[in-house]
Design an enzyme around this catalytic site. Structure first.
Site, PDB file in Angstrom:
ATOM      1  N   ILE A  70       0.830  -1.202   0.000  1.00 48.08           N
ATOM      2  CA  ILE A  70       0.000   0.000   0.000  1.00 48.08           C
ATOM      3  C   ILE A  70       0.868   1.257   0.000  1.00 48.08           C
ATOM      4  O   ILE A  70       0.571   2.227  -0.703  1.00 48.08           O
ATOM      5  CB  ILE A  70      -0.988  -0.026   1.181  1.00 48.08           C
ATOM      6  CG1 ILE A  70      -1.965  -1.198   1.003  1.00 48.08           C
ATOM      7  CG2 ILE A  70      -1.746   1.287   1.296  1.00 48.08           C
ATOM      8  CD1 ILE A  70      -2.859  -1.466   2.193  1.00 48.08           C
ATOM      9  N   CYS A  71       1.954   1.242   0.754  1.00 46.48           N
ATOM     10  CA  CYS A  71       2.849   2.396   0.779  1.00 46.48           C
ATOM     11  C   CYS A  71       3.528   2.598  -0.573  1.00 46.48           C
ATOM     12  O   CYS A  71       3.705   3.733  -1.024  1.00 46.48           O
ATOM     13  CB  CYS A  71       3.884   2.249   1.890  1.00 46.48           C
ATOM     14  SG  CYS A  71       3.155   2.283   3.544  1.00 46.48           S
ATOM     15  N   ALA A  72       3.885   1.513  -1.241  1.00 46.42           N
ATOM     16  CA  ALA A  72       4.483   1.606  -2.574  1.00 46.42           C
ATOM     17  C   ALA A  72       3.472   2.169  -3.568  1.00 46.42           C
ATOM     18  O   ALA A  72       3.813   3.018  -4.400  1.00 46.42           O
ATOM     19  CB  ALA A  72       4.983   0.242  -3.020  1.00 46.42           C
ATOM     20  N   ALA A  75       3.178   5.937  -2.963  1.00 45.87           N
ATOM     21  CA  ALA A  75       4.384   6.624  -3.428  1.00 45.87           C
ATOM     22  C   ALA A  75       4.441   6.673  -4.954  1.00 45.87           C
ATOM     23  O   ALA A  75       4.799   7.708  -5.536  1.00 45.87           O
ATOM     24  CB  ALA A  75       5.629   5.930  -2.869  1.00 45.87           C
TER      25      ALA A  75
END
Length: 180
Positions: A70-72, A75
């Site tokens: 999810i963070c990727a 970003a």
């Protein structure tokens, strides 16, 4: 006896966490507040200050962990929308509690063109009320702050849909900038 002890411990933990949430609720940041200052290093060891972004819009986004799906995704959406954001006078900066080496690997893997700042002790995330502190483990909440050129908070995002978030910020920047 052990069930009673367990219940006492559970009640005590709920009371402690409940009080912490109550105590921090009164210190929540609001639109129009001065953005809390920060001094953090990026993946290359360069120091970044809030004042570095004076005169520009700053998308300061907190995220839990480098190189998680999810963070990727979040970003990469910021990466893909960088030209649009920059045309609107905005810079993007990511912040998590990961170290600089982790940030460097994450940025390289996904070709991220914006700085990722290391908030190892969580003090900056805490100043933005974007820290989850379980005493043993601390992580950043997925919060974003749109900071205006004067250093004031223009918008706060506490409920983020990572697939639409960067476009949401673009739309909000356009709306803010179109107001007289």
């Amino acid at each position: 006896m052990t069930l009673k002890l367990f219940l006492y411990i559970a009640v005590l933990l709920l009371a402690v966490f409940g009080y912490r949430n109550y105590a921090t609720a009164s210190s929540q940041l609001k639109i129009g507040d001065d953005a809390p200052n920060f001094t953090l290093n990026d993946a290359q060891g360069q120091t970044h200050y809030l004042s570095d972004y004076a005169g520009k819009y700053l998308v300061l986004y907190f995220y839990p962990k480098d190189d998680t799906p999810i963070c990727a995704k979040e970003a990469c959406h910021f990466r893909d929308d960088m030209a649009k954001l920059e045309r609107l006078g905005a810079k993007v900066v990511g912040v998590s509690l990961d170290d600089s080496v982790s940030h460097a690997n994450f940025a390289k893997k996904y070709s991220l063109p914006f700085p990722l700042l290391s908030d190892r002790d969580g003090k900056v995330a805490d100043s933005y009320n974007a820290l989850t502190n379980f005493y043993i483990v601390k992580i950043s909440k997925r919060y974003t702050f749109l900071i205006n050129p004067a250093g004031k908070i223009a918008k706060i995002y506490k409920s983020v849909d990572t697939s639409k978030h960067s476009q949401e910020i673009i739309d909000d920047l356009k709306a803010i900038q179109s107001k007289p």
